[in-house]
Design a protein around this motif. Structure first.
Motif, short mmCIF file in Angstrom:
data_model
loop_
_atom_site.label_atom_id
_atom_site.label_comp_id
_atom_site.label_asym_id
_atom_site.label_seq_id
_atom_site.Cartn_x
_atom_site.Cartn_y
_atom_site.Cartn_z
N GLY A 1 -30.67 -19.59 -4.19
CA GLY A 1 -30.03 -20.71 -4.85
C GLY A 1 -30.30 -20.64 -6.34
N GLN A 2 -30.04 -21.74 -7.03
CA GLN A 2 -30.28 -21.78 -8.47
C GLN A 2 -30.56 -23.22 -8.89
N GLN A 3 -31.27 -23.33 -10.01
CA GLN A 3 -31.54 -24.65 -10.56
C GLN A 3 -31.02 -24.71 -11.99
N CYS A 4 -30.37 -25.83 -12.31
CA CYS A 4 -29.83 -26.03 -13.64
C CYS A 4 -30.95 -26.47 -14.59
N ARG A 5 -31.10 -25.75 -15.71
CA ARG A 5 -32.14 -26.10 -16.68
C ARG A 5 -31.74 -27.31 -17.52
N LYS A 6 -30.46 -27.68 -17.49
CA LYS A 6 -30.00 -28.81 -18.28
C LYS A 6 -30.17 -30.14 -17.54
N CYS A 7 -29.72 -30.20 -16.27
CA CYS A 7 -29.76 -31.48 -15.54
C CYS A 7 -30.70 -31.47 -14.35
#
Ligand SMILES: [Zn+2]
Length: 115
Positions: free
Chosen positions: A5-11
């Motif tokens: 998966g991935q995680q958004c660094r912005k939100c």
């Protein structure tokens, strides 16, 4: 088992599967999306037994379920059991790779965690 998966660094939104098109919540992309490994464990949100299916890759009846991963993403996939027996909304589920009969490729399927 871990999922890519991935995680958004912005939100902070966690997404699955990993992709390059942008955050599903805020649209950030590129270096703003950090790879993240997600445990293939979650809770059953809904399910339905399919009795008629025209495709040849799986024989009906089979069960499709929606699983909310502990890390947040909601995914829909085939469950690793023939009928709805034992399934209920809120059941803990665990994913694994399954090789359909006669095939080499594996696919992600979920089953009751207590099995
Ligand atoms: Zn975002």
């Amino acid at each position: 088992m871990l999922l890519f998966g991935q995680q958004c660094r912005k939100c902070g939104h966690t997404g699955f599967p990993r992709q390059i098109y942008g955050c599903e919540m805020c649209g950030a992309y590129g270096e703003m999306l950090a790879p993240q490994e997600l445990e293939a464990v979650g809770v059953l949100i809904s399910f339905a037994e399919v009795h008629r299916y025209q495709g040849g890759e799986i024989e009906a009846p089979f069960v499709i379920g929606e699983i909310r991963l502990q890390s947040g993403p909601l995914l829909r996939c085939t469950l690793d059991q023939r009928g709805e027996s034992g399934l209920y909304i809120g059941a803990e589920m665990r994913g694994s790779l399954t090789a359909p009969t006669g095939e080499r490729a594996s696919e992600l399927r979920f089953r009751l965690a207590r099995d």
